[in-house]
Design a protein around this motif. Structure first.
Motif, mmCIF file in Angstrom:
data_model
loop_
_atom_site.group_PDB
_atom_site.id
_atom_site.type_symbol
_atom_site.label_atom_id
_atom_site.label_comp_id
_atom_site.label_asym_id
_atom_site.label_seq_id
_atom_site.Cartn_x
_atom_site.Cartn_y
_atom_site.Cartn_z
ATOM 1 N N LEU A 15 0.839 -1.201 0.000
ATOM 2 C CA LEU A 15 0.000 0.000 0.000
ATOM 3 C C LEU A 15 0.875 1.253 0.000
ATOM 4 N N SER A 16 0.378 2.295 -0.621
ATOM 5 C CA SER A 16 1.048 3.590 -0.587
ATOM 6 C C SER A 16 0.577 4.354 0.651
ATOM 7 N N SER A 17 1.515 4.970 1.348
ATOM 8 C CA SER A 17 1.143 5.685 2.574
ATOM 9 C C SER A 17 0.395 6.980 2.282
ATOM 10 N N LYS A 18 0.402 7.425 1.024
ATOM 11 C CA LYS A 18 -0.265 8.672 0.665
ATOM 12 C C LYS A 18 -1.720 8.473 0.248
ATOM 13 N N HIS A 19 -2.134 7.234 0.082
ATOM 14 C CA HIS A 19 -3.499 6.958 -0.377
ATOM 15 C C HIS A 19 -4.473 7.132 0.795
ATOM 16 N N PRO A 20 -5.678 7.694 0.550
ATOM 17 C CA PRO A 20 -6.661 7.891 1.623
ATOM 18 C C PRO A 20 -7.097 6.585 2.287
ATOM 19 N N PHE A 21 -7.140 5.485 1.519
ATOM 20 C CA PHE A 21 -7.511 4.195 2.115
ATOM 21 C C PHE A 21 -6.505 3.778 3.175
ATOM 22 N N THR A 22 -5.223 3.967 2.898
ATOM 23 C CA THR A 22 -4.182 3.571 3.846
ATOM 24 C C THR A 22 -4.277 4.420 5.107
ATOM 25 N N LYS A 23 -4.542 5.712 4.937
ATOM 26 C CA LYS A 23 -4.663 6.590 6.103
ATOM 27 C C LYS A 23 -5.856 6.192 6.968
ATOM 28 N N SER A 24 -6.978 5.903 6.345
ATOM 29 C CA SER A 24 -8.150 5.493 7.121
ATOM 30 C C SER A 24 -7.949 4.117 7.747
ATOM 31 N N LEU A 25 -7.180 3.251 7.081
ATOM 32 C CA LEU A 25 -6.854 1.939 7.647
ATOM 33 C C LEU A 25 -6.026 2.098 8.927
ATOM 34 N N PHE A 26 -5.060 3.003 8.899
ATOM 35 C CA PHE A 26 -4.234 3.247 10.083
ATOM 36 C C PHE A 26 -5.062 3.841 11.217
ATOM 37 N N ILE A 27 -5.942 4.773 10.900
ATOM 38 C CA ILE A 27 -6.794 5.384 11.937
ATOM 39 C C ILE A 27 -7.705 4.332 12.555
ATOM 40 N N ASN A 28 -8.307 3.489 11.712
ATOM 41 C CA ASN A 28 -9.202 2.443 12.204
ATOM 42 C C ASN A 28 -8.446 1.444 13.082
ATOM 43 N N GLU A 29 -7.273 1.034 12.652
ATOM 44 C CA GLU A 29 -6.485 0.058 13.420
ATOM 45 C C GLU A 29 -6.006 0.658 14.740
ATOM 46 N N SER A 58 2.342 5.844 10.644
ATOM 47 C CA SER A 58 1.882 5.403 11.951
ATOM 48 C C SER A 58 2.148 6.469 13.016
ATOM 49 N N LYS A 59 3.337 7.083 12.972
ATOM 50 C CA LYS A 59 3.648 8.163 13.919
ATOM 51 C C LYS A 59 2.716 9.356 13.704
ATOM 52 N N GLN A 60 2.454 9.670 12.460
ATOM 53 C CA GLN A 60 1.578 10.794 12.128
ATOM 54 C C GLN A 60 0.159 10.523 12.618
ATOM 55 N N THR A 61 -0.304 9.287 12.478
ATOM 56 C CA THR A 61 -1.655 8.927 12.918
ATOM 57 C C THR A 61 -1.795 9.092 14.423
ATOM 58 N N VAL A 62 -0.787 8.629 15.174
ATOM 59 C CA VAL A 62 -0.855 8.734 16.637
ATOM 60 C C VAL A 62 -0.749 10.196 17.069
ATOM 61 N N ARG A 63 0.090 10.981 16.399
ATOM 62 C CA ARG A 63 0.251 12.398 16.749
ATOM 63 C C ARG A 63 -1.022 13.193 16.476
ATOM 64 N N GLN A 64 -1.773 12.820 15.443
ATOM 65 C CA GLN A 64 -2.977 13.561 15.084
ATOM 66 C C GLN A 64 -4.214 13.062 15.815
ATOM 67 N N CYS A 65 -4.081 11.997 16.588
ATOM 68 C CA CYS A 65 -5.229 11.462 17.328
ATOM 69 C C CYS A 65 -5.534 12.389 18.513
ATOM 70 N N ILE A 66 -6.737 12.927 18.553
ATOM 71 C CA ILE A 66 -7.115 13.875 19.597
ATOM 72 C C ILE A 66 -7.216 13.187 20.946
ATOM 73 N N THR A 67 -7.707 11.951 20.986
ATOM 74 C CA THR A 67 -7.824 11.216 22.240
ATOM 75 C C THR A 67 -6.445 10.979 22.854
ATOM 76 N N CYS A 68 -5.474 10.585 22.029
ATOM 77 C CA CYS A 68 -4.116 10.370 22.534
ATOM 78 C C CYS A 68 -3.485 11.686 22.968
ATOM 79 N N PHE A 69 -3.769 12.750 22.252
ATOM 80 C CA PHE A 69 -3.229 14.055 22.603
ATOM 81 C C PHE A 69 -3.736 14.507 23.965
ATOM 82 N N LYS A 70 -5.017 14.266 24.231
ATOM 83 C CA LYS A 70 -5.587 14.649 25.522
ATOM 84 C C LYS A 70 -5.088 13.751 26.648
#
Length: 178
Positions: A15-29, A58-70
């Protein structure tokens, strides 16, 4: 090739990390694993998929997660004041000294009945390079008492090249010529 794993595990989907499907897959996981860290999220995804640039995503997904940030806020670092140049430079001990008084303390002139109580103070000499302290007793707050205290200090530690005297309003810097 000779691994005991299933075909899908041995040959994951790329998978390409720039594709929207991959980003949503990481957020869901990440949310499915109850907001796990970046390494655990990436390892769970790598069971079926092989994302190109997956660590960064993966690092970007965790950094942008509002729940983890709080849940894990970054603490604010206190801004420190600028230290004087004498505090940062390396000097021999008690070459540059800061002085201050503490007290008053009540002392007895002798033990037993009929002893007189009197006030005394402690002159505190702080070495600027090593933070070592030297304590000298002082009878009162007069300049004569301080000069005697300074002479006692200089006889045991040597005469400092620079003094920082603390006052209520400001700091006075002296170069001694006693």
């Amino acid at each position: 090739m000779n691994s005991q794993f299933a075909y899908d595990k041995k040959h994951p989907i790329i998978l390409s990390s720039k594709h929207p499907f991959t980003k949503s897959l990481f957020i869901n996981e990440h949310e499915r694993l109850l907001h796990s860290g970046p390494k655990q999220t990436l390892n769970s995804i790598r069971d079926q998929f092989w994302p190109i640039g997956g660590q960064n995503l993966s690092k970007q997904t965790v950094r942008q997660c509002i729940t983890c940030f709080k849940a894990y806020p970054k603490s604010i670092q206190n801004l420190l004041g600028h230290l004087p140049l004498d505090r940062v430079k390396a000097h021999p001990p008690f070459t540059v000294v800061g002085t201050d008084y503490c007290g008053p303390f009540v002392i007895k002139d002798r033990k037993g009945r009929g002893s007189n109580l009197s006030k005394c103070y402690v002159c505190l000499f702080v070495c600027f390079s090593t933070k070592a302290i030297h304590l000298e007793p002082v009878t009162d707050l007069s300049s004569e008492a301080f000069i005697l205290c300074l002479r006692r200090f200089a006889s045991s530690r040597g005469m400092p090249s620079k003094f920082y005297l603390t006052m209520v309003e400001h700091i006075v810097v002296l170069s001694p010529n006693l």
